[in-house]
Design a protein around this motif. Sequence first.
Motif, PDB file in Angstrom:
ATOM      1  N   VAL A   1       3.137 -35.933 -67.765  1.00 51.04           N
ATOM      2  CA  VAL A   1       3.537 -34.157 -66.696  1.00 51.04           C
ATOM      3  C   VAL A   1       4.902 -34.324 -65.910  1.00 51.04           C
ATOM      4  O   VAL A   1       4.534 -33.453 -65.459  1.00 51.04           O
ATOM      5  CB  VAL A   1       2.246 -33.567 -65.980  1.00 51.04           C
ATOM      6  N   PHE A   2       5.714 -34.516 -66.653  1.00 50.94           N
ATOM      7  CA  PHE A   2       7.130 -34.472 -66.164  1.00 50.94           C
ATOM      8  C   PHE A   2       7.426 -35.218 -64.721  1.00 50.94           C
ATOM      9  O   PHE A   2       8.733 -35.110 -64.875  1.00 50.94           O
ATOM     10  CB  PHE A   2       7.606 -33.161 -66.089  1.00 50.94           C
ATOM     11  N   GLY A   3       6.561 -36.409 -64.607  1.00 46.32           N
ATOM     12  CA  GLY A   3       6.723 -37.591 -64.023  1.00 46.32           C
ATOM     13  C   GLY A   3       7.012 -38.378 -64.112  1.00 46.32           C
ATOM     14  O   GLY A   3       7.177 -38.695 -65.274  1.00 46.32           O
ATOM     15  N   PRO A   4       7.607 -39.957 -63.093  1.00 42.02           N
ATOM     16  CA  PRO A   4       7.665 -41.121 -63.318  1.00 42.02           C
ATOM     17  C   PRO A   4       6.352 -42.226 -64.700  1.00 42.02           C
ATOM     18  O   PRO A   4       5.116 -41.379 -64.296  1.00 42.02           O
ATOM     19  CB  PRO A   4       7.940 -41.932 -62.482  1.00 42.02           C
ATOM     20  N   THR A   5       7.375 -42.778 -65.504  1.00 39.96           N
ATOM     21  CA  THR A   5       6.589 -43.875 -65.857  1.00 39.96           C
ATOM     22  C   THR A   5       5.836 -44.564 -65.003  1.00 39.96           C
ATOM     23  O   THR A   5       6.701 -44.635 -63.920  1.00 39.96           O
ATOM     24  CB  THR A   5       7.459 -44.787 -66.917  1.00 39.96           C
ATOM     25  N   GLY A   6       4.553 -45.742 -65.425  1.00 42.84           N
ATOM     26  CA  GLY A   6       4.091 -46.533 -64.188  1.00 42.84           C
ATOM     27  C   GLY A   6       3.370 -46.105 -63.305  1.00 42.84           C
ATOM     28  O   GLY A   6       3.166 -46.923 -62.676  1.00 42.84           O
TER      29      GLY A   6
ATOM     30  N   THR B   1       8.128 -11.389 -68.964  1.00 44.91           N
ATOM     31  CA  THR B   1       7.615 -10.613 -68.358  1.00 44.91           C
ATOM     32  C   THR B   1       6.374 -11.462 -66.911  1.00 44.91           C
ATOM     33  O   THR B   1       5.824 -10.331 -65.856  1.00 44.91           O
ATOM     34  CB  THR B   1       7.092  -9.743 -68.706  1.00 44.91           C
ATOM     35  N   PHE B   2       6.406 -12.198 -67.275  1.00 41.80           N
ATOM     36  CA  PHE B   2       5.369 -12.337 -66.540  1.00 41.80           C
ATOM     37  C   PHE B   2       6.171 -13.682 -65.278  1.00 41.80           C
ATOM     38  O   PHE B   2       7.163 -13.082 -65.063  1.00 41.80           O
ATOM     39  CB  PHE B   2       4.797 -14.455 -66.996  1.00 41.80           C
ATOM     40  N   LYS B   3       5.415 -13.443 -64.247  1.00 40.46           N
ATOM     41  CA  LYS B   3       5.879 -13.818 -62.976  1.00 40.46           C
ATOM     42  C   LYS B   3       4.741 -15.596 -62.386  1.00 40.46           C
ATOM     43  O   LYS B   3       3.553 -15.460 -62.930  1.00 40.46           O
ATOM     44  CB  LYS B   3       5.329 -13.341 -61.599  1.00 40.46           C
ATOM     45  N   SER B   4       5.235 -16.364 -62.382  1.00 48.05           N
ATOM     46  CA  SER B   4       4.734 -18.430 -62.212  1.00 48.05           C
ATOM     47  C   SER B   4       3.736 -18.214 -61.287  1.00 48.05           C
ATOM     48  O   SER B   4       3.886 -17.561 -59.716  1.00 48.05           O
ATOM     49  CB  SER B   4       5.629 -18.917 -61.891  1.00 48.05           C
ATOM     50  N   PHE B   5       2.739 -18.223 -61.067  1.00 41.80           N
ATOM     51  CA  PHE B   5       1.955 -18.494 -60.343  1.00 41.80           C
ATOM     52  C   PHE B   5       1.321 -20.076 -60.333  1.00 41.80           C
ATOM     53  O   PHE B   5       1.386 -20.675 -60.605  1.00 41.80           O
ATOM     54  CB  PHE B   5       0.108 -18.391 -60.322  1.00 41.80           C
ATOM     55  N   PRO B   6       0.616 -20.518 -59.110  1.00 46.14           N
ATOM     56  CA  PRO B   6       0.357 -22.204 -58.237  1.00 46.14           C
ATOM     57  C   PRO B   6      -0.247 -22.518 -59.608  1.00 46.14           C
ATOM     58  O   PRO B   6      -1.344 -21.668 -59.349  1.00 46.14           O
ATOM     59  CB  PRO B   6       0.044 -22.273 -56.925  1.00 46.14           C
ATOM     60  N   GLN B   7      -0.497 -23.375 -59.567  1.00 48.22           N
ATOM     61  CA  GLN B   7      -1.924 -24.232 -60.422  1.00 48.22           C
ATOM     62  C   GLN B   7      -3.086 -23.943 -59.316  1.00 48.22           C
ATOM     63  O   GLN B   7      -4.110 -23.468 -60.220  1.00 48.22           O
ATOM     64  CB  GLN B   7      -1.375 -25.552 -60.515  1.00 48.22           C
TER      65      GLN B   7
ATOM     66  N   SER C   1       6.309 -34.660 -57.026  1.00 52.42           N
ATOM     67  CA  SER C   1       7.829 -33.234 -57.052  1.00 52.42           C
ATOM     68  C   SER C   1       7.848 -33.204 -57.603  1.00 52.42           C
ATOM     69  O   SER C   1       8.070 -32.237 -58.844  1.00 52.42           O
ATOM     70  CB  SER C   1       8.991 -34.789 -57.220  1.00 52.42           C
ATOM     71  N   ALA C   2       7.064 -34.157 -59.147  1.00 51.81           N
ATOM     72  CA  ALA C   2       7.320 -33.321 -60.928  1.00 51.81           C
ATOM     73  C   ALA C   2       5.423 -32.527 -60.524  1.00 51.81           C
ATOM     74  O   ALA C   2       5.774 -31.219 -61.472  1.00 51.81           O
ATOM     75  CB  ALA C   2       6.232 -34.456 -62.177  1.00 51.81           C
ATOM     76  N   ILE C   3       4.839 -32.251 -59.839  1.00 48.17           N
ATOM     77  CA  ILE C   3       4.109 -31.700 -59.728  1.00 48.17           C
ATOM     78  C   ILE C   3       4.138 -29.746 -58.979  1.00 48.17           C
ATOM     79  O   ILE C   3       3.866 -28.987 -59.346  1.00 48.17           O
ATOM     80  CB  ILE C   3       2.767 -31.654 -58.934  1.00 48.17           C
ATOM     81  N   ASP C   4       5.114 -30.519 -57.938  1.00 45.51           N
ATOM     82  CA  ASP C   4       5.735 -29.339 -57.013  1.00 45.51           C
ATOM     83  C   ASP C   4       6.459 -28.261 -58.804  1.00 45.51           C
ATOM     84  O   ASP C   4       6.456 -27.211 -58.149  1.00 45.51           O
ATOM     85  CB  ASP C   4       6.479 -29.407 -56.303  1.00 45.51           C
ATOM     86  N   TYR C   5       7.183 -28.667 -59.275  1.00 46.15           N
ATOM     87  CA  TYR C   5       7.540 -28.237 -60.183  1.00 46.15           C
ATOM     88  C   TYR C   5       7.262 -27.331 -61.594  1.00 46.15           C
ATOM     89  O   TYR C   5       7.437 -26.764 -61.696  1.00 46.15           O
ATOM     90  CB  TYR C   5       8.811 -29.120 -61.321  1.00 46.15           C
ATOM     91  N   VAL C   6       5.801 -27.732 -61.961  1.00 50.53           N
ATOM     92  CA  VAL C   6       5.270 -27.400 -62.231  1.00 50.53           C
ATOM     93  C   VAL C   6       4.575 -25.736 -62.032  1.00 50.53           C
ATOM     94  O   VAL C   6       4.548 -25.284 -62.378  1.00 50.53           O
ATOM     95  CB  VAL C   6       4.451 -28.660 -63.419  1.00 50.53           C
ATOM     96  N   ASN C   7       4.306 -26.379 -60.820  1.00 44.94           N
ATOM     97  CA  ASN C   7       3.519 -25.516 -59.665  1.00 44.94           C
ATOM     98  C   ASN C   7       4.604 -24.020 -59.394  1.00 44.94           C
ATOM     99  O   ASN C   7       3.843 -22.841 -59.533  1.00 44.94           O
ATOM    100  CB  ASN C   7       3.244 -26.042 -58.390  1.00 44.94           C
ATOM    101  N   LYS C   8       5.830 -24.407 -59.223  1.00 47.72           N
ATOM    102  CA  LYS C   8       7.043 -23.235 -59.727  1.00 47.72           C
ATOM    103  C   LYS C   8       7.054 -22.164 -60.498  1.00 47.72           C
ATOM    104  O   LYS C   8       6.935 -21.700 -59.718  1.00 47.72           O
ATOM    105  CB  LYS C   8       8.270 -23.704 -58.643  1.00 47.72           C
ATOM    106  N   ILE C   9       7.118 -22.932 -61.752  1.00 48.50           N
ATOM    107  CA  ILE C   9       6.215 -21.963 -62.597  1.00 48.50           C
ATOM    108  C   ILE C   9       5.774 -21.519 -63.258  1.00 48.50           C
ATOM    109  O   ILE C   9       5.844 -20.661 -63.512  1.00 48.50           O
ATOM    110  CB  ILE C   9       6.893 -22.852 -63.859  1.00 48.50           C
ATOM    111  N   GLY C  10       4.654 -22.266 -62.862  1.00 48.62           N
ATOM    112  CA  GLY C  10       2.958 -21.689 -63.519  1.00 48.62           C
ATOM    113  C   GLY C  10       2.613 -22.486 -64.293  1.00 48.62           C
ATOM    114  O   GLY C  10       2.414 -21.849 -65.276  1.00 48.62           O
TER     115      GLY C  10
ATOM    116  N   LYS D   1      -1.421 -35.737 -51.449  1.00 45.43           N
ATOM    117  CA  LYS D   1      -2.888 -34.613 -51.139  1.00 45.43           C
ATOM    118  C   LYS D   1      -2.084 -32.829 -52.474  1.00 45.43           C
ATOM    119  O   LYS D   1      -2.816 -32.428 -52.538  1.00 45.43           O
ATOM    120  CB  LYS D   1      -1.959 -33.450 -50.220  1.00 45.43           C
ATOM    121  N   LYS D   2      -0.832 -33.523 -52.874  1.00 51.04           N
ATOM    122  CA  LYS D   2      -0.048 -32.488 -54.001  1.00 51.04           C
ATOM    123  C   LYS D   2      -1.751 -32.826 -55.389  1.00 51.04           C
ATOM    124  O   LYS D   2      -1.476 -31.198 -55.900  1.00 51.04           O
ATOM    125  CB  LYS D   2       1.430 -33.148 -54.573  1.00 51.04           C
ATOM    126  N   VAL D   3      -1.565 -33.887 -55.461  1.00 54.74           N
ATOM    127  CA  VAL D   3      -2.416 -33.800 -56.682  1.00 54.74           C
ATOM    128  C   VAL D   3      -3.497 -33.613 -56.061  1.00 54.74           C
ATOM    129  O   VAL D   3      -4.465 -32.722 -57.394  1.00 54.74           O
ATOM    130  CB  VAL D   3      -2.485 -35.698 -57.041  1.00 54.74           C
TER     131      VAL D   3
END
Length: 543
Positions: free
Chosen positions: A364-369, A81-87, A425-434, A211-213
């Motif tokens: 946070v679902f991004g690359p290592t290093g 029932t939730f809707k997602s919101f950006p970070q 891209s990982a941050i974008d993915y998290v934001n799309k879910i919320g 900028k995304k960070v």
Amino acid sequence: MHLGISPSAVNQGNAINLRDPQTSLSDPNSTGFNHVPKSAAGSGISPSVIQTGPPYAESFPFSADTAFEPKADKLFASINTFKSFPQLPVNPGPSASQYYFLSGIGFQGNDPFAQPGHYGSQLGEKSLPLVTDGKGGAPFDVNLIKRDFPILQEKVNGRPLIWLDNAATTQKPKQVIDRITYFYEHENSNIHRAAHELAARATDAYEGARKKVQTFLNAGSVNEIIFVRGATEAINLVAKTWGEQNLSARDEIILSNLEHHANIVPWQQLGAKKGLKIRVIPVDDDGQILLDEYAKLLNSKTRLVSFTQVSNALGTVTPAKRIVEMAHAAGAKVLVDGAQSVSHLRSDVRALNCDWFVFSGHKVFGPTGIGVLYGKEDLLNQTQPWQGGGNVIQDVTFEFTRFHDAPNRFEAGTGNIADAVGLGSAIDYVNKIGIDVIHQYEHYLLVYATGLLKDIPGLRLIGTAPDKASVLSFVFAGYKTEEVGAALNEEGIAVRSGHHCAQPILRRFGVETTVRPSLAFYNTCSDVDVLVEILYRLRSTRR
């Protein structure tokens, strides 16, 4: 909103009874969970004090080949029932290049690789969207989200992989993997300065990730975002720059008893070199910071407070904002280790008002290093670089060097360009879910798992703070922790077993090692059920 929770717990035939509390975490008239008070830091009720029903039976009708069906249909229905919101609110700006001379390059604002369920759209792959940006799209669906993570289709020892080692590292969605591949296939170049098209593409992608960070952390400026290898390097950078330049003999540093070794050892090294005193905030028997004791440690000699927002070993969520406020009132600077919080909780460095904040991309679902050091801009510019080389300099002669301001000031040499882009891209993915949707879902999952684990005979949970993120450390009577980890691995379940680079806090609870399952938003109640079934099987074979 009424958000019901029901882990679909009917007893059918010889199946294990998984209980069905039929309660709501948000309904003030409901019973059960809601009678437990919310925690002070606001991350929800305490899963450690939930009153649960009768324990599992100790016989096991299941065979090792049993196919476990999802046991959380109603739970998923409530989450759906939730809707997602950006970070945080995102203003992607114009589509033209923001960082170089080339227009239309990069993936700012509308990155196709960020869309859950839309991975690889530029590579000709198409699928339906999973969630939206809160403007009326599809609901959260954990089963569809799992399909975005290729490694979750792996089998280990003939069993489907159940990844419960998320506190060590998170898995990567196809969107992130494809974005990195795309970089190497279409954009690979060193950044800045070069006068050719690929340099422009790479620069736009790299600075776009910065900028995304910035937006993700709610930092005041992109100049406050420094790319590093990870949280460990970020802490060492602060110790070996600001610490070296500003601390002197008999100054004091305050850490908490919850810290990862990465937030202990650099300060010990600095203290041994400069004659500093390290003081430690104690915790109670649940693993919570004792603020009254912290207040007693603060004094005119306190120059730095460095602490974790979420314990990697216990899952404790610390009262970060209050800790920062108290430190600043005493005239101290504050570093917050966000390595374990960034994938579970909303991060807002301006609301925290911390001086530095660090995290690692692979958490946070991004690359290592790749990782990030946030620092207040004026503070960064007052701090001398810790490495010399390309990028950091404005002008060099054999007699004198003039340095850039942040962020270039701290990014000597060729950085990890592709993985910075992958982090974006990982941050974008998290934001799309919320991040708030993720937090709510993981909290329910933690409640569900805790209620089952605490009933297993001989299992002792280590860390039962009312405010917890998705960590479930335990010891199991009659078994070494490595034996439990090996037995779970035989069934395809990945957990961490050991001291988790957090020996002081484990010793506070009288143990040297624990078994540590840790959850992420792609885990399900079915994953938890398999874990619990194997633990009961182990219990039945050794009493």
